[in-house]
Scaffold this motif. Structure first.
Motif, short mmCIF file in Angstrom:
data_model
loop_
_atom_site.label_atom_id
_atom_site.label_comp_id
_atom_site.label_asym_id
_atom_site.label_seq_id
_atom_site.Cartn_x
_atom_site.Cartn_y
_atom_site.Cartn_z
N ARG A 61 31.47 36.91 3.78
CA ARG A 61 30.62 36.98 2.60
C ARG A 61 30.98 38.20 1.77
NH1 ARG A 61 24.74 38.36 5.43
NH2 ARG A 61 25.21 40.52 6.01
N VAL A 86 31.29 37.63 8.79
CA VAL A 86 29.92 37.34 9.22
C VAL A 86 29.90 36.80 10.64
CG1 VAL A 86 27.90 35.91 8.77
CG2 VAL A 86 29.19 36.87 6.86
N SER A 102 24.73 42.64 11.82
CA SER A 102 23.70 42.42 10.81
C SER A 102 23.11 41.01 10.85
CB SER A 102 24.25 42.70 9.41
OG SER A 102 25.37 41.86 9.14
N VAL A 103 23.81 40.06 11.47
CA VAL A 103 23.32 38.67 11.49
C VAL A 103 23.06 38.16 12.91
CG1 VAL A 103 24.61 38.23 9.38
CG2 VAL A 103 25.57 37.50 11.57
N PHE A 115 21.92 34.05 12.70
CA PHE A 115 22.91 33.06 12.24
C PHE A 115 23.59 32.41 13.44
CE2 PHE A 115 24.06 35.10 7.85
CZ PHE A 115 22.70 35.13 7.53
N MET A 140 21.80 29.58 8.97
CA MET A 140 21.28 30.90 8.64
C MET A 140 19.76 30.84 8.66
SD MET A 140 23.88 32.08 5.61
CE MET A 140 23.16 30.97 4.43
N LEU A 192 16.34 34.58 6.77
CA LEU A 192 17.18 35.20 5.75
C LEU A 192 16.48 36.40 5.10
CD1 LEU A 192 18.73 31.97 4.28
CD2 LEU A 192 20.03 33.94 5.07
N ASP A 230 19.23 41.16 1.81
CA ASP A 230 20.57 41.71 2.04
C ASP A 230 21.60 40.65 2.39
OD1 ASP A 230 19.66 44.92 3.58
OD2 ASP A 230 19.73 44.23 1.49
N ASP A 231 21.16 39.44 2.68
CA ASP A 231 22.10 38.34 2.95
C ASP A 231 22.64 37.71 1.67
OD1 ASP A 231 19.92 37.41 5.64
OD2 ASP A 231 21.83 38.50 5.80
N TYR A 285 29.43 33.18 0.07
CA TYR A 285 29.90 32.94 1.43
C TYR A 285 31.15 32.05 1.39
CZ TYR A 285 25.72 35.00 3.46
OH TYR A 285 24.73 35.89 3.84
#
Length: 114
Positions: free
Chosen positions: A38, A48, A62-63, A67, A82, A85, A88-89, A93
């Motif tokens: 992303r 990601v 961060s995910v 995710f 995802m 959410l 910040d996402d 992508y």
């Protein structure tokens, strides 16, 4: 040349979910590792999540826990589910091989906002 077509992005409220899809042409799909990347405005593109040819997965911190990356070798598709959410996402992508080639698709925009 491999073609990559991402879809499934959109506008979603914080806490919502989206499922991204990536259609891959060509006969290298089954033997390759694939990933979602992303790029947020003003930032560099970042990894990601990735999935190997043997279905092992790795996620950015961060995910992690939100995710899920998956693949369907019969359909030459890569997915990114995802959940939870956050603003910040928000980013464009992209899917690509891992490690990425120069051959990027058009990406799909994800915007998380109330």
């Amino acid at each position: 040349q491999v073609q990559l077509v991402e879809s499934g992005g959109g506008l979603v409220q914080p806490g919502g979910s989206l499922r991204l899809s990536c259609a891959v042409s060509g006969n290298i799909f089954r033997i390759s590792d694939w990933a979602w990347y992303r790029q947020a405005p003003g930032k560099e593109r970042e990894l990601v999540a990735r999935i190997s040819s043997s279905y092992s997965t790795v996620y950015a911190d961060s995910v992690k826990g939100r995710f899920i990356i998956s693949r369907d070798n019969g359909k030459n598709m890569v997915y990114l589910q995802m959940n939870s959410l956050k603003p910040d996402d928000t980013a464009v992508y992209y899917c690509n091989q891992y490690l990425p080639t120069r051959n990027w698709g058009q990406g799909t925009q994800v915007t998380v906002s109330s």
